[in-house]
Design an enzyme around this catalytic site. Structure first.
Site, PDB file in Angstrom:
ATOM      1  N   ASN A 174       0.822  -1.223   0.000  1.00  0.00           N
ATOM      2  CA  ASN A 174       0.000   0.000   0.000  1.00  0.00           C
ATOM      3  C   ASN A 174       0.853   1.269   0.000  1.00  0.00           C
ATOM      4  OD1 ASN A 174      -2.542   1.324   0.016  1.00  0.00           O
ATOM      5  ND2 ASN A 174      -2.255   1.802   2.179  1.00  0.00           N
TER       6      ASN A 174
ATOM      7  N   SER B 136       2.241   2.571  -2.535  1.00  0.00           N
ATOM      8  CA  SER B 136       2.007   3.332  -3.753  1.00  0.00           C
ATOM      9  C   SER B 136       0.522   3.711  -3.848  1.00  0.00           C
ATOM     10  CB  SER B 136       2.442   2.471  -4.945  1.00  0.00           C
ATOM     11  OG  SER B 136       2.299   3.167  -6.113  1.00  0.00           O
TER      12      SER B 136
ATOM     13  N   GLN C 198      21.358  20.667  22.762  1.00  0.00           N
ATOM     14  CA  GLN C 198      20.923  21.846  21.985  1.00  0.00           C
ATOM     15  C   GLN C 198      21.960  22.199  20.920  1.00  0.00           C
ATOM     16  OE1 GLN C 198      17.878  23.776  22.235  1.00  0.00           O
ATOM     17  NE2 GLN C 198      17.500  21.751  23.035  1.00  0.00           N
TER      18      GLN C 198
ATOM     19  N   GLU D  14      20.109  28.483  20.446  1.00  0.00           N
ATOM     20  CA  GLU D  14      20.129  28.787  19.010  1.00  0.00           C
ATOM     21  C   GLU D  14      21.519  28.793  18.393  1.00  0.00           C
ATOM     22  OE1 GLU D  14      17.073  32.196  18.206  1.00  0.00           O
ATOM     23  OE2 GLU D  14      17.987  32.486  20.160  1.00  0.00           O
TER      24      GLU D  14
HETATM   25  C1  LIG Z   1       7.929   7.137   1.832  1.00  0.00           C
HETATM   26  C2  LIG Z   1       8.254   6.364   0.593  1.00  0.00           C
HETATM   27  C3  LIG Z   1       9.560   6.356   0.141  1.00  0.00           C
HETATM   28  C4  LIG Z   1       9.899   5.655  -1.003  1.00  0.00           C
HETATM   29  N1  LIG Z   1      11.182   5.689  -1.425  1.00  0.00           N
HETATM   30  C5  LIG Z   1      11.545   4.988  -2.529  1.00  0.00           C
HETATM   31  C6  LIG Z   1      12.886   4.993  -2.988  1.00  0.00           C
HETATM   32  O1  LIG Z   1      13.763   5.624  -2.411  1.00  0.00           O
HETATM   33  N2  LIG Z   1      13.175   4.287  -4.092  1.00  0.00           N
HETATM   34  C7  LIG Z   1      12.224   3.560  -4.745  1.00  0.00           C
HETATM   35  O2  LIG Z   1      12.548   2.909  -5.704  1.00  0.00           O
HETATM   36  N3  LIG Z   1      10.953   3.561  -4.345  1.00  0.00           N
HETATM   37  C8  LIG Z   1      10.588   4.250  -3.260  1.00  0.00           C
HETATM   38  N4  LIG Z   1       9.282   4.248  -2.862  1.00  0.00           N
HETATM   39  C9  LIG Z   1       8.287   3.562  -3.687  1.00  0.00           C
HETATM   40  C10 LIG Z   1       8.114   2.106  -3.315  1.00  0.00           C
HETATM   41  O3  LIG Z   1       9.210   1.359  -3.788  1.00  0.00           O
HETATM   42  C11 LIG Z   1       6.846   1.599  -3.994  1.00  0.00           C
HETATM   43  O4  LIG Z   1       5.779   2.376  -3.530  1.00  0.00           O
HETATM   44  C12 LIG Z   1       6.586   0.169  -3.626  1.00  0.00           C
HETATM   45  O5  LIG Z   1       7.590  -0.636  -4.082  1.00  0.00           O
HETATM   46  C13 LIG Z   1       5.233  -0.310  -4.128  1.00  0.00           C
HETATM   47  O6  LIG Z   1       4.979  -1.571  -3.560  1.00  0.00           O
HETATM   48  P1  LIG Z   1       3.661  -1.886  -2.710  1.00  0.00           P
HETATM   49  O7  LIG Z   1       3.661  -3.336  -2.388  1.00  0.00           O
HETATM   50  O8  LIG Z   1       3.553  -0.999  -1.573  1.00  0.00           O
HETATM   51  O9  LIG Z   1       2.569  -1.551  -3.784  1.00  0.00           O
HETATM   52  P2  LIG Z   1       1.019  -1.290  -3.576  1.00  0.00           P
HETATM   53  O10 LIG Z   1       0.796   0.144  -3.264  1.00  0.00           O
HETATM   54  O11 LIG Z   1       0.426  -2.286  -2.653  1.00  0.00           O
HETATM   55  O12 LIG Z   1       0.533  -1.590  -5.052  1.00  0.00           O
HETATM   56  C14 LIG Z   1       1.018  -0.818  -6.115  1.00  0.00           C
HETATM   57  C15 LIG Z   1       0.427  -1.273  -7.447  1.00  0.00           C
HETATM   58  O13 LIG Z   1       0.964  -2.537  -7.784  1.00  0.00           O
HETATM   59  C16 LIG Z   1      -0.065  -3.450  -8.174  1.00  0.00           C
HETATM   60  N5  LIG Z   1       0.387  -4.783  -7.781  1.00  0.00           N
HETATM   61  C17 LIG Z   1       0.945  -5.136  -6.608  1.00  0.00           C
HETATM   62  N6  LIG Z   1       1.309  -6.431  -6.659  1.00  0.00           N
HETATM   63  C18 LIG Z   1       0.936  -6.893  -7.866  1.00  0.00           C
HETATM   64  C19 LIG Z   1       1.035  -8.160  -8.508  1.00  0.00           C
HETATM   65  N7  LIG Z   1       1.579  -9.201  -7.906  1.00  0.00           N
HETATM   66  N8  LIG Z   1       0.552  -8.271  -9.744  1.00  0.00           N
HETATM   67  C20 LIG Z   1      -0.003  -7.213 -10.370  1.00  0.00           C
HETATM   68  N9  LIG Z   1      -0.128  -5.997  -9.822  1.00  0.00           N
HETATM   69  C21 LIG Z   1       0.346  -5.857  -8.584  1.00  0.00           C
HETATM   70  C22 LIG Z   1      -1.296  -2.950  -7.439  1.00  0.00           C
HETATM   71  O14 LIG Z   1      -2.465  -3.339  -8.141  1.00  0.00           O
HETATM   72  C23 LIG Z   1      -1.086  -1.461  -7.452  1.00  0.00           C
HETATM   73  O15 LIG Z   1      -1.596  -0.922  -8.624  1.00  0.00           O
HETATM   74  C24 LIG Z   1       8.901   4.947  -1.712  1.00  0.00           C
HETATM   75  C25 LIG Z   1       7.579   4.947  -1.256  1.00  0.00           C
HETATM   76  C26 LIG Z   1       7.254   5.638  -0.111  1.00  0.00           C
HETATM   77  C27 LIG Z   1       5.836   5.639   0.371  1.00  0.00           C
END
Ligand SMILES: Cc1cc2nc3c(=O)[nH]c(=O)nc-3n(C[C@H](O)[C@H](O)[C@H](O)COP(=O)(O)OP(=O)(O)OC[C@H]3O[C@@H](n4cnc5c(N)ncnc54)[C@H](O)[C@@H]3O)c2cc1C
Ligand code: FES
Ligand code: FES
Length: 1296
Positions: A242, A244, A1173, A1240
């Site tokens: 979640n 993304s 500080q 500060e």
């Molecule tokens: C604070 C923060 C910092 C980040 N920093 C970085 C960084 O430095 N470098 C970087 O590369 N990334 C970074 N990210 C991004 C992160 O790598 C991606 O958000 C993450 O990998 C998505 O994976 P998820 O499981 O959370 O996806 P989800 O949010 O659960 O799903 C994303 C999408 O993938 C689809 N999906 C998931 N699994 C499957 C599957 N098996 N088959 C088909 N569709 C699928 C879902 O339907 C959805 O559309 C960051 C994200 C955050 C929130």
């Protein structure tokens, strides 16, 4: 269904909400799951703000309350964090505890590398991280000392450090005693609840369905079922981490009626080693992927693991550990953000995706076409990724990965890349080549055509030159590309390519050294990214007089009064106050225009939203709408983006926000003024010019050998306190009385200046309370009063309590920050480096209202001389009126800008004369007793002492020689070193701002309640006040308590700011205690052997009052702006800092190698608090000067509104060697116990890092033949550093 933090309505307030988007770590919890097939329990840290509640079915969630509490048992992590002074405001602390706790559950004796990685995702704005790292080091089983073992200066080698100062008490090193730590006892940890194991087993075969009002969550148990669901709901996202989808929903308001949660399906967790590579299930988390690769790589021949190692390199710095633990490989691949780091590497490595749908299975390559989302290369709507095949590399393959982010860890890349080349066996003839870049546009792109053109070419310089030109031609970035930094991003494209070229040459040579030449010494320095060493700290201070009674706590490093409560999550902040009967939630509607007339406000749709109770506008204000300077609710006209126009009140926070979305406001645009240059052009200023002048400027220039002129820009800074603004207003129902709980530095302003006049109610009926504030740094002086008044008007209108807590983006949008600065200088000097005259014109961008800007520009003018005696000096400053959100006070109050400005032209004088920077500083420095430009007496003895001590302690000259030697050997990496002196003036330039009062009660059981006007912002003011009361009353510290700051107990208190909070309130507490002690004296004298309790009982029996108010009138100061002369400040703090850095000339990255600070803190009431500080402020200064950059659109809308776009320093940014030394035997007779306020001062010393980078850049430019002066603006970001290190790549970018 979202998110876990919303569930904390269950009264577990230890978990904090700092950003809501996974970027700060304040909300960290530990998730434990049981996997029935393998019978394994897994623990991992997670950001609860992104955790869907449904995803936690049959998982155990441990919050900070579950780790330990004062009511049960304080866990060793919590205890040590408190005892090592690892918390100040405490708002980040529960998250820090949870990250460490999750690590310890998996690795009872973790390595330091694991510890720093575990803290990647946790931000702290107060401490500067050093004490947190020290705390956690004690769990490694390595040394538990100040961690300088091996450097020859360990604190346990007592004879080294605990030396006697010249003529005083012993010097002491280290601020806590590891011998007091409780041992870790893993048997005391909670066990995974057996009922959840049973549940996980039983439910293995059961589909879980959760239905909400608008959303359904389905968690299938097997692949077949998952595929059927996907066929049925092709648009439903597969939610794994979640990280993304959650962000899209939060930011863009995307709504999904159905979610499919596939994490219980074993096929998606497969990990298998085949003959050709690894197969990894799509639901494996990025942390699992990292662990798998770390295990596999050493077991396989090196030649097979080149892709894996490239992936590992990205995985180590990608996001924080919480996100790495949540985010899945499949989610990463499918969400394919343009800056996601693994996709370019997976693509060049020819990875293959195994897909499945109801109709069957198939495999597709993960390549540039997939990443571009081409229809025939992408997943079909009903398909899912089951697993990802990552091949082994071949002998003649070379694979590299690159990423450059604005912060080395926990920041998405500006540009990243995966590069691969395959040679004809045993040659350097290119057979195949693949390069992908992320961060150049909305998708990851391939330099496919360029690569094809290079096939058949030899791996040599001609090929590199052509490759660079081809890539620059193929990867297009228009000058107006979103995200800006276009030249820099283009430079990175070729800089990465150059690094790849060299890495391959190096690899070829390693493979067949006879055939391929060694890399030249010059080029060897381009290889490798910076490796962060574990930060090591040393803190040295003078011990108390050996004859001081042991029970007297003054001068000792006493733990923060709330330290343990911070660590257990029991410390209550404004928004933790429990729900009040009938309370409503408020959300504000802010202006979307920088300058416009309000034509209409349409509330009708908002009022239809279920739960919305009312909409409040300027029409509802019964009295004065805010102040003369700033309206509470905008009326008729808006003057910046983010100005509050109206407020929606509703039964829940979510409903209030839904109401805000339905509000319609029509504007008629007016011309805005946004920049300082614009304001100068339009003569748009607040107040008059502020001017001081000494000597004869014209004569001064005449006596100069040379005159230089120049300009510098210094960017603003966001306060980024971890606790956003928060207020709870509760009408008492009688006589218009109101209780106002507010996170502020100035409760009296909230009460008197704002609420009382806005509601037309006497101040005596408005009761303001502040228990503690989760960080403020000057940002909670004026702004909270506006939020309080907005809420108070709503409470007045509805007659119900109002709770108003800002989201991070709202807080950053509305509140303004440190003033952006522009300075012009004309400086005359002699050839031997004496500055004879300086004509200085500083400007600050005040934004749309005056706020504290007049005072800030006064301080800029008064403090421009910093540590230098400039005989002929003229300073004329202006505060510019623009249509940006109104800027306000910020730690240092103008000095961080004016000081940097001065040091910049001093540095330029050094360049111009060819003399070393430190010589110019020394020659022009104040010495002995002097007068400032405004004729205040100044004794600079301690300034010179700090400078000399700093020179000595930092071994400046020998290290400078070592830096020069390093620079001769390394063409593409350079080191720099700088030492900066400081004169910081404390307090305010008006006597009445220094007055303070206290109220001390002694109860008949002997316990003491101390109240004073100061507010706890994390700076340890209450701890110091309790120390003072303990000394004055001669009672143990445990007898003395502080409850809250309130306008009921201490009226008309001054703002807690200006570094003098502890000074002046301390005097008031001392006064009250001395009055009480005097009253008790006859009783004590009669019964000298008696106990405290006996004397108190006797005093009560004799009707002696056991309550006293104490008062301090304030330091006498006066400044006359008509004459430009006066006693502007009560006293000065002196200091010096020496910093050393290393920069990567190809990327602009830098690392902070070592900082030595010497500070004249005089007699420190609490060295732990004061050193905390200094360190915290220094790191905030490093942020200001090297990384924190606020960006606005051309229309005046702020882009940088959260931790994703605005980078404050993280653990990776602190100096690897961080040493603080308090100057011994120094006295400040006018202050309590001869102390000094140093809240500060340390911030400015962060600029030693800026000038060390400047030194490194100068070395680069000199080597490249770029002689002469140059200017570097602040912040000195990766972009500015790289572009200043001009070379053939930067030139190429201009041409192609
Ligand atoms: C604070 C923060 C910092 C980040 N920093 C970085 C960084 O430095 N470098 C970087 O590369 N990334 C970074 N990210 C991004 C992160 O790598 C991606 O958000 C993450 O990998 C998505 O994976 P998820 O499981 O959370 O996806 P989800 O949010 O659960 O799903 C994303 C999408 O993938 C689809 N999906 C998931 N699994 C499957 C599957 N098996 N088959 C088909 N569709 C699928 C879902 O339907 C959805 O559309 C960051 C994200 C955050 C929130
Ligand atoms: S609140 Fe969750 S990471 Fe900031
Ligand atoms: S103590 Fe870390 S944010 Fe305040």
């Amino acid at each position: 269904l979202f998110s876990l933090t919303a569930a904390f309505a269950v009264r577990l307030s230890g978990t904090k909400y700092g950003c809501g988007i996974g970027g700060c770590g304040a909300c960290t919890v530990m998730i434990s799951t049981y996997e029935p097939t393998s019978k394994k329990i897994m623990h991992y840290p997670a950001n609860s703000c992104l955790l869907p509640i449904c995803s936690l079915h049959s998982s155990a969630v441990t919050t900070v309350e579950g780790v330990g509490s004062t009511k049960t048992r304080v866990h060793p992590i919590q205890e040590r964090l408190a005892k090592c002074h690892g918390s100040q405001c405490g708002f980040c602390t529960p998250g820090m505890v949870m990250s460490m706790y999750a690590l310890l559950r998996n690795h009872p004796e973790p390595s330091m590398e694991q510890i720093t990685a575990a803290l990647d995702g946790n931000l702290c704005r107060c401490t500067g991280y050093r004490p947190i790292i020290d705390t956690y080091k004690s769990f490694t089983g390595e040394t538990a000392c100040c961690q300088l073992r091996g450097t020859g200066q360990c604190c346990l080698d007592k004879e080294d450090v605990c030396s006697s100062s010249d003529k005083g008490n012993q010097m002491h090193s280290g601020l806590c005693n590891p011998e007091e730590f409780q041992p870790v006892d893993p048997t005391q940890e909670f066990i995974f609840p057996p009922e959840l194991m049973r549940m996980a087993q039983e439910q293995q075969k059961r589909t879980l369905v959760f239905r909400g009002e608008r959303t359904t969550w389905i968690s299938p148990t097997n692949l077949r079922e998952l595929l059927e669901l996907k066929a049925m709901y092709p648009k439903a996202p597969l939610i794994v981490g979640n990280t993304s989808v959650g962000l899209e929903m939060k930011r863009d308001g995307v709504h999904h009626p159905v979610f499919i949660h596939p994490t219980r399906i074993p096929d998606l967790h497969v990990v298998s080693n085949t003959n050709n590579g690894l197969v990894i299930g799509a639901a494996c988390s990025l942390a699992q992927l990292r662990d798998i690769l770390m295990k596999v790589v050493p077991e396989l021949p090196e030649e097979k693991t080149k892709i894996f190692r490239a992936l590992l390199q990205q995985l180590k710095t990608l996001a924080g550990e919480q996100i790495r633990s949540l985010a899945s490989l499949g989610g990463h691949i499918v969400s394919r953000g343009s800056t996601w780091d693994l996709n370019p590497v997976l693509a060049v490595g020819n990875s293959v995706l195994s897909l499945a749908s109801k109709d069957g299975t198939r495999q597709i390559p993960l390549n540039d076409q997939f990443l571009a989302g081409y229809e025939n290369a992408d997943l079909k709507p009903k398909e899912i990724i089951v697993s990802v095949f990552i091949p082994y590399s071949k002998k003649d393959d070379f694979v590299s990965a690159f990423r450059q982010a604005e912060r080395r860890r926990n920041a998405v890349s500006v540009v990243n890349s995966g590069m691969r080349v395959l040679f004809k066996p045993n040659t350097d003839i290119i057979m195949d080549m693949n390069i992908l870049y992320g961060g150049t546009g909305p998708i990851t792109v391939s330099a496919r055509k360029s690569c094809q053109r290079l096939i058949g070419r030899q791996w040599n310089e001609q090929m590199l030159d052509e490759a660079c030109k081809l890539v620059l031609g193929e990867i297009s970035l228009s000058p107006s590309a979103p995200g800006g930094k276009v030249e820099y991003r283009r430079t990175l494209l070729v800089s990465f390519l150059f690094k790849f070229y060299l890495e391959v040459l190096y690899g070829l040579n390693k493979m067949v050294s006879a055939k391929f030449p060694d890399l030249s010494k010059k080029n060897l320095s381009a290889l490798g990214a910076f490796h962060s060493e574990v930060p090591q700290g040393m803190q040295t201070y003078q011990d108390v007089d050996p004859v001081q009674p042991p029970q007297d706590p003054v001068g000792r490093p006493i733990m923060h009064q709330s330290g343990v409560k911070h660590a257990t999550g029991e410390a209550v902040y404004c928004n933790d106050i429990r729900a009040v009967d009938e309370e409503l939630f408020l959300a504000v509607v802010t202006s979307s225009r920088a300058h416009a007339k309000i034509v209409t406000i349409d509330v009708s749709e908002a009022l239809k939203v279920p739960g919305v109770v009312d909409v409040v506008t300027a029409e509802d204000v019964p009295g004065k709408n805010g102040t003369d300077d700033e309206q509470a609710y905008a009326k008729d006209e808006v003057i910046c983006v983010g100005q509050i126009v109206c407020a929606v009140v509703a039964e829940s926070a979510v409903q209030a926000k839904q109401g805000v979305e339905k509000m319609k406001i029509e504007y008629e645009d007016l011309e805005p003024i946004l920049t300082i240059e614009d304001a100068i052009k339009h003569n748009s200023y607040f107040g008059k010019e502020k001017k001081i002048e000494q000597g004869n400027i014209e004569e001064g220039f005449k006596s100069a050998d040379e005159i230089i002129e120049g300009e510098i820009h210094i960017g603003g800074q966001e306060h980024f306190y971890l606790e956003t603004n928060s207020v709870l207003v509760v009408p008492r129902g009688e006589d218009n009385e109101m209780d106002v709980h507010v996170s502020t530095q100035d409760a009296a302003r909230v009460q008197v200046i704002q609420i009382s006049s806005t509601l037309n109610v006497q101040s005596s009926k408005i009761m303001c309370h502040t228990k503690r504030v989760g960080g403020a740094f000057g940002g909670k002086i004026t702004k909270p009063a506006i939020f309080a008044v907005v809420a108070a008007v709503a409470a007045n209108k509805t007659g119900r309590p109002i709770r108003f807590t800002l989201e991070r983006d709202e807080d950053m949008l509305i509140t303004g920050g440190r003033h952006p600065f522009f300075g012009k200088y004309k400086v005359g000097f002699t050839n031997d480096g004496r500055i004879t005259a300086a004509d200085i014109e500083p400007y600050i961008n005040a934004g749309c209202t005056l706020d504290d800007s007049e005072m800030v520009i006064e301080y800029v003018v008064l403090k421009t001389d910093n540590a230098y005696k400039i005989p002929n000096l003229r300073i004329r400053g202006r505060a510019c009126k623009t249509n940006l959100p109104s800027n306000t006070a910020f730690r240092g109050f103008g000095f961080p800008q004016s000081g940097l400005f001065t040091e910049s032209w001093i540095t330029t004088v050094a360049t111009q004369t060819g003399l070393p920077q430190e010589k110019i500083r020394e020659i022009n420095m104040y010495k002995e007793v002097n007068l400032t430009p405004f004729k205040e007496e100044l004794d600079a003895t301690n300034l010179v002492k700090c400078w000399k001590e700093c020179m000595e302690k930092s071994e400046y000259y020998s290290r400078k020689t070592a830096v020069e030697e390093f620079n001769k050997q390394n063409y593409w990496k350079k080191k720099g070193i700088a030492i900066i002196p400081m004169k910081f003036s404390v307090g305010f330039n008006a006597t009445q701002y220094h007055q303070a009062a206290a109220l001390v009660h002694i109860y008949t059981d002997g316990s003491v309640l101390v109240t004073h006007g100061g507010i706890e912002l994390g700076q340890g003011i209450h701890t110091k006040m309790l120390q003072i009361a303990s000394r004055e009353l001669k009672v143990p510290l445990s007898y003395v308590h502080f409850c809250e700051t309130s306008t009921i107990t201490v009226p008309n208190a001054i703002v807690t700011a200006g570094s003098i909070g502890s000074d002046v309130n301390g005097k008031a507490v001392q006064n009250a205690c001395q009055i009480l002690r005097k009253r008790l004296e006859p009783i004590i004298n009669k019964n000298p052997e008696g106990k405290w309790e006996d004397w108190i009982t006797e005093a009560y029996d004799q009707s002696v009052s056991l309550s006293a108010t104490g008062y301090f009138r304030g330091y006498m100061v006066n400044m006359n702006w008509d004459t430009g002369e006066g006693q502007a400040f009560p006293y000065f703090v002196f200091g010096a800092a020496c910093s050393e850095v290393e920069i990567d000339c190809l990327t602009g990255d830098h690392k902070n190698i070592r900082t030595d600070i010497v500070m004249d803190a005089c007699f420190s009431i609490n060295p732990a608090v004061d050193i905390g500080q200094i360190e915290g402020a220094f790191v905030q200064g490093v942020g200001l000067y090297t990384m924190e950059e606020i960006k606005f659109s051309p229309e005046g809308e702020q882009y940088t509104l959260g931790p994703d776009t605005y980078k404050i320093p993280a653990v990776c940014d602190i100096p690897e060697q961080f040493r603080v030394y308090l100057l011994p035997n120094s006295r400040n007779p006018i202050a309590i116990y001869s102390a000094k306020g140093i809240g500060e001062a340390g911030l400015f010393l962060g600029c030693s890092v800026f000038f060390a980078i400047w030194d490194a850049v100068a070395a680069v430019r000199k080597e490249r033949g770029l002689t002469g002066t140059f200017t570097l603006n602040s912040p000195l970001t990766i972009e500015r550093i790289r572009m200043a290190c001009a070379d053939n790549f930067t030139e190429m970018v201009m041409v192609f």
